[in-house]
Scaffold this active site. Structure first.
Site, PDB file in Angstrom:
ATOM      1  N   CYS A  10       0.866  -1.176   0.000  1.00 19.63           N
ATOM      2  CA  CYS A  10       0.000   0.000   0.000  1.00 19.63           C
ATOM      3  C   CYS A  10       0.908   1.233   0.000  1.00 19.63           C
ATOM      4  CB  CYS A  10      -0.989  -0.010   1.169  1.00 19.63           C
ATOM      5  SG  CYS A  10      -0.283   0.165   2.818  1.00 19.63           S
ATOM      6  N   SER A  17      -1.682  -2.853   3.867  1.00 17.21           N
ATOM      7  CA  SER A  17      -0.761  -3.973   3.612  1.00 17.21           C
ATOM      8  C   SER A  17      -0.358  -4.721   4.882  1.00 17.21           C
ATOM      9  CB  SER A  17       0.453  -3.526   2.793  1.00 17.21           C
ATOM     10  OG  SER A  17       1.156  -2.481   3.407  1.00 17.21           O
TER      11      SER A  17
END
Length: 166
Positions: A10, A17
């Site tokens: 991310c 993430s």
């Protein structure tokens, strides 16, 4: 079975993430497949390097029996493009950033394409309401269950329950 390495990505590696890494790692452990997977997360930006995940991500994961508090944010490295079999971007902006800096042959995909089959972006909950983290958790759990199934594992912990992994 060849060990499969997956990197969730991310923007800052503190919200989406780390949650994806924690969820997928938990599912892999529940399935008894820890030796078959290498799982990590990273961000396309380095603003939070060395920091733990956002407190709201930690709280959301904890409420579902997953501890992500030991994770530390890091920025994607050029070696990641070589070292990971599959790199999953949480949204199109991060996908574009990854593709721009990727080494040839890197397997970079949108999480919403490969894990959910919808092509959707996983929204960044950072500036939103606390309930946004629960929504992100639910989408990530659904996708991680499907991803594990796609990769050929028997999923005893994903039997249709998208609210928890316990």
């Amino acid at each position: 079975m060849k060990r499969i390495s997956i990197l969730f990505v991310c923007m800052g590696n503190i919200c989406r993430s780390p949650l994806a890494q924690g969820i997928f790692g938990h599912l892999v452990a529940e399935a008894g497949l820890t030796r078959d997977y290498a799982i990590d997360s990273a961000g396309t930006g380095g603003w939070h390097e060395g920091e733990p995940p956002d407190r709201r991500s930690i709280a959301t994961a904890t409420s579902h029996g997953i501890d992500i508090s030991g994770q530390r944010a890091r920025r994607i490295r050029s070696s990641d493009f070589r070292d990971f079999d599959l790199i999953l971007a949480m949204d199109r902006d991060n996908l574009a950033a990854l593709e721009e800096s990727a080494l040839p042959g890197a397997n970079i995909r949108l999480f919403g394409d490969i894990a959910l089959g919808t092509g959707e972006d996983i929204p960044d909950p950072y500036y939103g309401v606390p309930e946004g983290f629960e929504l992100v958790y639910t989408r990530l759990l659904t996708g991680c269950c499907r991803l594990l199934e796609t990769l050929g594992a028997e999923r005893t912990s994903c039997s249709g329950n998208t609210s928890s992994v316990r």
